[in-house]
Design a protein around this motif. Structure first.
Motif, short mmCIF file in Angstrom:
data_model
loop_
_atom_site.label_atom_id
_atom_site.label_comp_id
_atom_site.label_asym_id
_atom_site.label_seq_id
_atom_site.Cartn_x
_atom_site.Cartn_y
_atom_site.Cartn_z
N HIS A 66 0.73 -1.08 -0.15
CA HIS A 66 0.06 0.06 -0.08
C HIS A 66 0.76 1.28 -0.11
CE1 HIS A 66 -3.85 2.14 0.42
NE2 HIS A 66 -3.15 2.68 1.51
N LYS A 67 0.69 2.21 -0.77
CA LYS A 67 1.42 3.36 -1.16
C LYS A 67 3.27 3.04 -1.29
CE LYS A 67 -1.93 6.17 1.46
NZ LYS A 67 -2.15 7.41 2.36
N GLY A 68 3.19 2.11 -2.04
CA GLY A 68 4.40 1.73 -2.21
C GLY A 68 5.14 0.85 -1.22
N LYS A 69 4.68 0.49 -0.29
CA LYS A 69 5.35 -0.16 1.03
C LYS A 69 4.57 -1.61 1.17
CE LYS A 69 7.85 3.41 2.38
NZ LYS A 69 7.39 4.30 3.50
N LYS A 70 5.55 -2.49 1.02
CA LYS A 70 5.05 -3.79 1.32
C LYS A 70 4.85 -4.30 2.89
CE LYS A 70 8.27 -7.10 0.84
NZ LYS A 70 9.24 -8.11 0.04
N PRO A 71 4.11 -4.90 3.21
CA PRO A 71 3.94 -5.09 4.66
C PRO A 71 5.20 -5.87 5.16
CG PRO A 71 2.32 -6.46 3.25
CD PRO A 71 2.84 -5.53 2.78
N LEU A 72 5.54 -5.67 6.27
CA LEU A 72 6.60 -6.29 6.93
C LEU A 72 6.55 -8.08 7.05
CD1 LEU A 72 7.19 -3.94 9.85
CD2 LEU A 72 8.40 -3.81 7.78
N LEU A 73 5.45 -8.19 7.42
CA LEU A 73 4.85 -9.56 7.31
C LEU A 73 3.41 -9.95 7.24
CD1 LEU A 73 4.19 -10.54 10.51
CD2 LEU A 73 6.84 -10.47 10.62
N GLY A 74 2.75 -10.96 7.33
CA GLY A 74 1.36 -11.04 7.52
C GLY A 74 1.12 -12.11 8.71
N ILE A 75 -0.20 -11.85 9.13
CA ILE A 75 -0.65 -12.85 10.01
C ILE A 75 -1.94 -13.62 9.22
CG2 ILE A 75 -2.07 -13.41 12.17
CD1 ILE A 75 -0.85 -10.57 13.12
N GLY A 76 -1.65 -14.90 9.08
CA GLY A 76 -2.34 -15.78 8.19
C GLY A 76 -3.29 -16.52 9.23
N VAL A 77 -4.53 -16.70 8.92
CA VAL A 77 -5.46 -17.39 9.77
C VAL A 77 -6.40 -18.68 9.28
CG1 VAL A 77 -7.65 -17.19 11.14
CG2 VAL A 77 -5.65 -15.27 11.28
N GLU A 78 -6.20 -19.67 9.75
CA GLU A 78 -6.91 -21.08 9.08
C GLU A 78 -8.05 -20.98 9.91
OE1 GLU A 78 -6.80 -23.95 6.69
OE2 GLU A 78 -5.14 -22.84 7.07
N VAL A 79 -9.19 -20.62 9.19
CA VAL A 79 -10.74 -20.19 9.81
C VAL A 79 -11.02 -21.62 10.49
CG1 VAL A 79 -13.07 -19.57 9.35
CG2 VAL A 79 -10.97 -18.21 8.35
N GLU A 80 -11.64 -21.45 11.58
CA GLU A 80 -12.23 -22.75 12.18
C GLU A 80 -13.79 -22.42 12.57
OE1 GLU A 80 -8.45 -24.84 14.86
OE2 GLU A 80 -9.71 -23.33 15.74
N GLU A 81 -14.05 -21.17 12.81
CA GLU A 81 -15.49 -20.74 13.05
C GLU A 81 -15.68 -19.37 12.67
OE1 GLU A 81 -17.02 -21.71 16.83
OE2 GLU A 81 -16.16 -20.25 17.84
N CYS A 82 -16.91 -18.98 12.19
CA CYS A 82 -17.29 -17.61 12.03
C CYS A 82 -18.61 -17.38 12.08
CB CYS A 82 -16.53 -16.95 10.58
SG CYS A 82 -17.06 -18.09 9.14
N PHE A 83 -18.93 -16.16 12.61
CA PHE A 83 -20.25 -15.86 12.89
C PHE A 83 -20.56 -14.29 12.98
CE2 PHE A 83 -18.65 -17.28 16.48
CZ PHE A 83 -18.94 -16.51 17.68
N VAL A 84 -21.72 -13.72 12.66
CA VAL A 84 -22.21 -12.58 12.94
C VAL A 84 -22.41 -12.45 14.40
CG1 VAL A 84 -23.89 -10.66 12.22
CG2 VAL A 84 -23.05 -12.07 10.49
N HIS A 85 -22.11 -11.23 14.99
CA HIS A 85 -22.35 -11.02 16.34
C HIS A 85 -23.50 -10.03 16.40
CE1 HIS A 85 -21.25 -11.46 20.61
NE2 HIS A 85 -21.64 -9.92 20.58
N CYS A 86 -24.41 -9.94 17.12
CA CYS A 86 -25.56 -9.10 17.12
C CYS A 86 -25.07 -7.67 17.46
CB CYS A 86 -26.69 -9.81 18.13
SG CYS A 86 -26.23 -9.30 19.92
N ALA A 87 -26.24 -6.66 17.28
CA ALA A 87 -25.72 -5.32 17.50
C ALA A 87 -25.88 -4.80 18.76
CB ALA A 87 -26.74 -4.60 16.50
N LYS A 88 -26.28 -5.66 19.83
CA LYS A 88 -26.66 -5.19 21.03
C LYS A 88 -25.64 -4.23 22.00
CE LYS A 88 -30.20 -8.62 22.23
NZ LYS A 88 -30.42 -9.68 23.10
N ALA A 89 -24.34 -4.76 21.81
CA ALA A 89 -23.30 -3.74 22.60
C ALA A 89 -23.34 -2.32 22.01
CB ALA A 89 -21.99 -4.35 22.57
N PHE A 90 -23.49 -2.32 20.34
CA PHE A 90 -23.25 -0.90 19.80
C PHE A 90 -24.50 -0.16 20.11
CE2 PHE A 90 -19.95 -3.37 17.93
CZ PHE A 90 -19.06 -2.51 17.51
#
Length: 213
Positions: free
Chosen positions: A138-162
């Motif tokens: 981005h803007k000519g700068k390569k990230p120093l490294l990356g954090i790769g994530v192997e997905v095990e679960e994902c879900f939408v969290h409700c809006a109540k806290a917001f």
């Protein structure tokens, strides 16, 4: 003087005790969890400019750290893998040190103005693949490294806290003159010799304007 074990006199010790107070989740809540990123999750991540990542070391000491960039900065590689580019930070590398000893990680994705969030849990690893990192420049700068994530679960969290917090409602925000001063906090916490609030504020401003990428 209050003893350590006197701080909380009545505590919950079992899930049965917890469920007796909180109750059981609905079928919608129980069935919403996926083990992969479908097109809805991928689209959510593509519109998210900000997330927090939670990690813990091998002893269970926890950390939560923010990551942010332009919307879509997190790359979804496929339905099981995503990569977070690591931009320049304060060099504490708390999240990354934790990942080296304990790969379990939790992500919470935000979209400004949207009360629901997306939660992603999985196993993280530190990625140095040059071709992949180059594609996340981005803007000519390569990230120093990356954090790769192997997905095990994902879900939408409700809006109540917001909704309760009014986080996205500008009329609920404090006037800037009443906000905590990060420079004053750092001055009192770090106690660096030959420094003052103004000098620390200048350091922060220089970092924010010259070392984002």
């Amino acid at each position: 003087m209050m003893k350590e074990n006197d701080r909380f006199k009545e505590t919950i010790q079992t899930e049965e005790e917890l469920r007796a107070i909180i109750g059981i989740p609905s079928d919608l809540v129980k069935n919403k969890v996926l083990t992969y990123l479908d097109h809805h999750c991928a689209a959510f991540i593509s519109k998210s400019p900000f997330l927090v990542i939670s990690t813990a070391d091998e002893f269970g000491f926890c950390d939560v750290s923010p990551r942010g960039d332009e919307a879509g900065f997190v790359r979804v590689l496929n339905e099981k893998q995503l990569v977070i580019p690591e931009r320049p930070g304060n060099k504490r590398v708390d999240s990354m040190r934790n990942i080296l000893s304990n790969p379990s990680a939790g992500l919470l994705f935000f979209i400004p103005g949207m009360e629901e969030t997306l939660r992603v849990n999985g196993k993280a690893t530190l990625v140095t693949d040059d071709e992949l990192l180059e594609s996340m420049s981005h803007k000519g700068k390569k990230p120093l490294l990356g954090i790769g994530v192997e997905v095990e679960e994902c879900f939408v969290h409700c809006a109540k806290a917001f909704l309760r917090s009014g986080l996205w409602k500008p009329d609920s925000w404090l006037d800037k003159s009443h906000l905590p001063s990060a420079a004053a906090m750092l001055f009192d916490h770090a106690k660096l010799p030959q420094s003052n609030v103004d000098s620390i504020q200048k350091r922060l401003e220089e970092s924010y304007t010259k070392r984002l990428y």
